[in-house]
Design a protein around this motif. Structure first.
Motif, PDB file in Angstrom:
ATOM      1  N   ILE A   1      49.039 -47.042 -55.898  1.00 54.62           N
ATOM      2  CA  ILE A   1      49.759 -48.208 -55.811  1.00 54.62           C
ATOM      3  C   ILE A   1      49.164 -48.708 -54.621  1.00 54.62           C
ATOM      4  O   ILE A   1      48.837 -48.160 -53.594  1.00 54.62           O
ATOM      5  CB  ILE A   1      51.361 -47.921 -55.887  1.00 54.62           C
ATOM      6  N   PRO A   2      49.383 -50.125 -54.372  1.00 59.88           N
ATOM      7  CA  PRO A   2      49.005 -50.877 -53.490  1.00 59.88           C
ATOM      8  C   PRO A   2      49.669 -50.175 -51.930  1.00 59.88           C
ATOM      9  O   PRO A   2      48.798 -50.204 -51.048  1.00 59.88           O
ATOM     10  CB  PRO A   2      49.296 -52.295 -53.605  1.00 59.88           C
ATOM     11  N   GLU A   3      50.825 -49.885 -51.872  1.00 63.73           N
ATOM     12  CA  GLU A   3      51.268 -49.336 -50.723  1.00 63.73           C
ATOM     13  C   GLU A   3      50.501 -48.106 -50.117  1.00 63.73           C
ATOM     14  O   GLU A   3      50.388 -47.761 -48.960  1.00 63.73           O
ATOM     15  CB  GLU A   3      52.914 -48.780 -50.952  1.00 63.73           C
ATOM     16  N   ALA A   4      50.125 -47.356 -51.116  1.00 59.22           N
ATOM     17  CA  ALA A   4      49.490 -45.945 -50.846  1.00 59.22           C
ATOM     18  C   ALA A   4      48.301 -46.258 -50.179  1.00 59.22           C
ATOM     19  O   ALA A   4      47.684 -45.653 -49.346  1.00 59.22           O
ATOM     20  CB  ALA A   4      49.401 -44.951 -52.125  1.00 59.22           C
ATOM     21  N   LYS A   5      47.388 -47.345 -50.954  1.00 55.77           N
ATOM     22  CA  LYS A   5      46.067 -47.689 -50.564  1.00 55.77           C
ATOM     23  C   LYS A   5      46.288 -48.028 -49.018  1.00 55.77           C
ATOM     24  O   LYS A   5      45.361 -47.753 -48.316  1.00 55.77           O
ATOM     25  CB  LYS A   5      45.691 -48.890 -51.479  1.00 55.77           C
ATOM     26  N   GLU A   6      47.259 -48.906 -48.572  1.00 56.35           N
ATOM     27  CA  GLU A   6      47.247 -49.477 -47.195  1.00 56.35           C
ATOM     28  C   GLU A   6      47.598 -48.124 -46.372  1.00 56.35           C
ATOM     29  O   GLU A   6      46.810 -48.144 -45.163  1.00 56.35           O
ATOM     30  CB  GLU A   6      48.384 -50.277 -47.265  1.00 56.35           C
TER      31      GLU A   6
ATOM     32  N   GLU B   1      28.666 -43.142 -42.021  1.00 56.38           N
ATOM     33  CA  GLU B   1      29.725 -44.228 -41.427  1.00 56.38           C
ATOM     34  C   GLU B   1      29.947 -45.135 -42.557  1.00 56.38           C
ATOM     35  O   GLU B   1      29.028 -45.339 -43.245  1.00 56.38           O
ATOM     36  CB  GLU B   1      28.979 -45.101 -40.364  1.00 56.38           C
ATOM     37  N   ARG B   2      31.247 -45.726 -42.841  1.00 56.46           N
ATOM     38  CA  ARG B   2      31.506 -46.629 -43.665  1.00 56.46           C
ATOM     39  C   ARG B   2      32.232 -47.823 -43.252  1.00 56.46           C
ATOM     40  O   ARG B   2      32.774 -47.693 -42.304  1.00 56.46           O
ATOM     41  CB  ARG B   2      32.398 -45.743 -44.577  1.00 56.46           C
ATOM     42  N   CYS B   3      32.119 -48.962 -43.997  1.00 53.65           N
ATOM     43  CA  CYS B   3      32.733 -50.179 -43.674  1.00 53.65           C
ATOM     44  C   CYS B   3      33.901 -50.050 -44.552  1.00 53.65           C
ATOM     45  O   CYS B   3      34.240 -49.474 -45.422  1.00 53.65           O
ATOM     46  CB  CYS B   3      31.910 -51.252 -43.773  1.00 53.65           C
ATOM     47  N   HIS B   4      35.151 -51.163 -44.221  1.00 52.09           N
ATOM     48  CA  HIS B   4      36.098 -51.234 -44.917  1.00 52.09           C
ATOM     49  C   HIS B   4      36.091 -51.387 -46.337  1.00 52.09           C
ATOM     50  O   HIS B   4      36.605 -50.952 -47.246  1.00 52.09           O
ATOM     51  CB  HIS B   4      37.153 -52.293 -44.498  1.00 52.09           C
ATOM     52  N   GLN B   5      35.055 -52.394 -46.736  1.00 45.02           N
ATOM     53  CA  GLN B   5      34.550 -52.741 -47.971  1.00 45.02           C
ATOM     54  C   GLN B   5      34.131 -51.430 -48.955  1.00 45.02           C
ATOM     55  O   GLN B   5      34.846 -51.271 -50.103  1.00 45.02           O
ATOM     56  CB  GLN B   5      33.452 -53.663 -48.219  1.00 45.02           C
ATOM     57  N   GLU B   6      33.393 -50.711 -48.371  1.00 46.48           N
ATOM     58  CA  GLU B   6      33.046 -49.510 -49.133  1.00 46.48           C
ATOM     59  C   GLU B   6      34.140 -48.475 -49.203  1.00 46.48           C
ATOM     60  O   GLU B   6      34.272 -47.943 -50.506  1.00 46.48           O
ATOM     61  CB  GLU B   6      31.901 -48.556 -48.299  1.00 46.48           C
ATOM     62  N   VAL B   7      35.165 -48.307 -48.398  1.00 42.46           N
ATOM     63  CA  VAL B   7      36.212 -47.493 -48.699  1.00 42.46           C
ATOM     64  C   VAL B   7      37.255 -47.948 -49.601  1.00 42.46           C
ATOM     65  O   VAL B   7      37.964 -47.286 -50.377  1.00 42.46           O
ATOM     66  CB  VAL B   7      36.898 -47.308 -47.117  1.00 42.46           C
ATOM     67  N   GLU B   8      37.342 -49.277 -49.366  1.00 43.21           N
ATOM     68  CA  GLU B   8      38.319 -49.950 -50.535  1.00 43.21           C
ATOM     69  C   GLU B   8      37.919 -49.984 -51.791  1.00 43.21           C
ATOM     70  O   GLU B   8      38.689 -49.771 -52.876  1.00 43.21           O
ATOM     71  CB  GLU B   8      38.539 -51.599 -50.076  1.00 43.21           C
ATOM     72  N   LYS B   9      36.585 -50.000 -51.937  1.00 39.32           N
ATOM     73  CA  LYS B   9      35.899 -49.684 -53.394  1.00 39.32           C
ATOM     74  C   LYS B   9      36.015 -48.316 -53.797  1.00 39.32           C
ATOM     75  O   LYS B   9      36.545 -48.289 -55.199  1.00 39.32           O
ATOM     76  CB  LYS B   9      34.506 -50.006 -53.029  1.00 39.32           C
ATOM     77  N   LYS B  10      35.993 -47.343 -53.254  1.00 39.93           N
ATOM     78  CA  LYS B  10      36.165 -46.052 -53.356  1.00 39.93           C
ATOM     79  C   LYS B  10      37.658 -45.582 -53.536  1.00 39.93           C
ATOM     80  O   LYS B  10      38.032 -44.998 -54.612  1.00 39.93           O
ATOM     81  CB  LYS B  10      35.821 -45.005 -52.067  1.00 39.93           C
ATOM     82  N   ILE B  11      38.706 -46.468 -52.956  1.00 46.17           N
ATOM     83  CA  ILE B  11      40.002 -46.061 -53.167  1.00 46.17           C
ATOM     84  C   ILE B  11      40.257 -46.857 -54.517  1.00 46.17           C
ATOM     85  O   ILE B  11      41.401 -46.388 -55.212  1.00 46.17           O
ATOM     86  CB  ILE B  11      40.845 -46.796 -52.090  1.00 46.17           C
ATOM     87  N   ALA B  12      39.780 -47.705 -54.803  1.00 49.96           N
ATOM     88  CA  ALA B  12      40.002 -48.583 -56.028  1.00 49.96           C
ATOM     89  C   ALA B  12      39.680 -47.512 -57.424  1.00 49.96           C
ATOM     90  O   ALA B  12      40.269 -47.685 -58.428  1.00 49.96           O
ATOM     91  CB  ALA B  12      39.028 -49.817 -56.375  1.00 49.96           C
ATOM     92  N   THR B  13      39.030 -46.483 -57.086  1.00 53.26           N
ATOM     93  CA  THR B  13      38.610 -45.630 -58.224  1.00 53.26           C
ATOM     94  C   THR B  13      39.639 -44.554 -58.328  1.00 53.26           C
ATOM     95  O   THR B  13      39.541 -43.904 -59.215  1.00 53.26           O
ATOM     96  CB  THR B  13      37.286 -44.570 -57.740  1.00 53.26           C
ATOM     97  N   TYR B  14      40.566 -44.628 -57.458  1.00 54.85           N
ATOM     98  CA  TYR B  14      41.847 -43.716 -57.739  1.00 54.85           C
ATOM     99  C   TYR B  14      43.047 -44.634 -58.236  1.00 54.85           C
ATOM    100  O   TYR B  14      43.115 -45.634 -57.967  1.00 54.85           O
ATOM    101  CB  TYR B  14      42.258 -43.039 -56.227  1.00 54.85           C
ATOM    102  N   SER B  15      43.843 -43.799 -59.031  1.00 53.00           N
ATOM    103  CA  SER B  15      44.875 -44.625 -59.609  1.00 53.00           C
ATOM    104  C   SER B  15      46.182 -44.585 -58.346  1.00 53.00           C
ATOM    105  O   SER B  15      46.958 -43.632 -58.327  1.00 53.00           O
ATOM    106  CB  SER B  15      45.529 -43.940 -60.676  1.00 53.00           C
TER     107      SER B  15
END
Length: 159
Positions: free
Chosen positions: A42-47, A26-40
Motif C-alpha cells: 500500500i502507498p503508506e508502506a512504500k513511504e 548506489e541507487r537513486c530514488h527513482q530506481e528504488v521506487e521502481k523496485k518497490i513497485a514490483t512488490y504488492s
C-alpha cells in the motif's frame, strides 16, 4: 507484452530486500521506487520503506550523484554535459549535480578529453580535414563534452 506478477511481501521483508538492493550499489530514488513497485504494497508502506532507507543512510541522492558522475567519467569517458543529462533523467537535484561535477578535477577532465580525442582520431579514415574534424567533433559532442572544448581540441589536432 509479458508483465511479471507482483511479489507479495511484508513491509519487514521489503525493507530487508531493499536494504540489500541499496547496499549492493548506489541507487537513486527513482530506481528504488521502481523496485518497490514490483512488490504488492500500500502507498503508506512504500513511504515508510523510503523513509527507513533515508534514515539509515541506504538512500542518499548526493552520494549517488557523486558515484554516478565519477563512474561515468572514469569508465565511460563521458563529458559533463552527458553526465548532467543522465542525472536529470534520474530526477537528481541541480545542487547535487553541481556537487557531483565539482568533484571531477579540471586537469584530469582535460587530460581525458585529450586522450579520448587522440584515440578516436586514429580510427577516423577520412582524408578531407573538414570531414575528419566534423567526425571527431560529433563523436566528442555525443559523449557529452562541452562544445567550446571540442572546438578547441579538433582545431588543434586537425590544423
Amino acid at each position: 507484452m509479458y508483465k511479471r506478477p507482483q511479489q507479495v511481501v511484508t513491509v519487514a521483508e521489503a525493507i530487508k530486500k531493499l536494504e540489500h538492493y541499496c547496499a549492493y550499489q548506489e541507487r537513486c530514488h527513482q530506481e528504488v521506487e521502481k523496485k518497490i513497485a514490483t512488490y504488492s504494497l500500500i502507498p503508506e508502506a512504500k513511504e515508510k520503506i523510503i523513509l527507513h532507507l533515508l534514515a539509515h543512510n541506504y538512500l542518499n541522492e548526493e552520494r549517488f550523484a557523486k558515484s554516478f558522475a565519477r563512474g561515468k567519467f572514469s569508465i565511460k569517458k563521458w563529458g559533463k554535459n552527458r553526465i548532467t543529462q543522465e542525472l536529470k533523467i534520474r530526477h537528481i537535484s541541480t545542487r547535487n549535480i553541481t556537487t557531483a561535477l565539482s568533484d571531477i578535477e579540471n586537469s584530469e577532465y582535460l587530460k581525458t578529453l585529450n586522450e579520448l580525442a587522440i584515440k578516436k582520431l586514429d580510427t577516423i579514415k577520412e582524408t578531407d580535414k573538414f570531414k575528419k574534424r566534423k567526425k571527431l567533433a560529433d563523436y566528442l559532442l555525443y559523449r557529452g563534452w562541452e562544445s567550446h572544448l571540442v572546438y578547441e581540441k579538433t582545431t588543434t589536432l586537425i590544423p
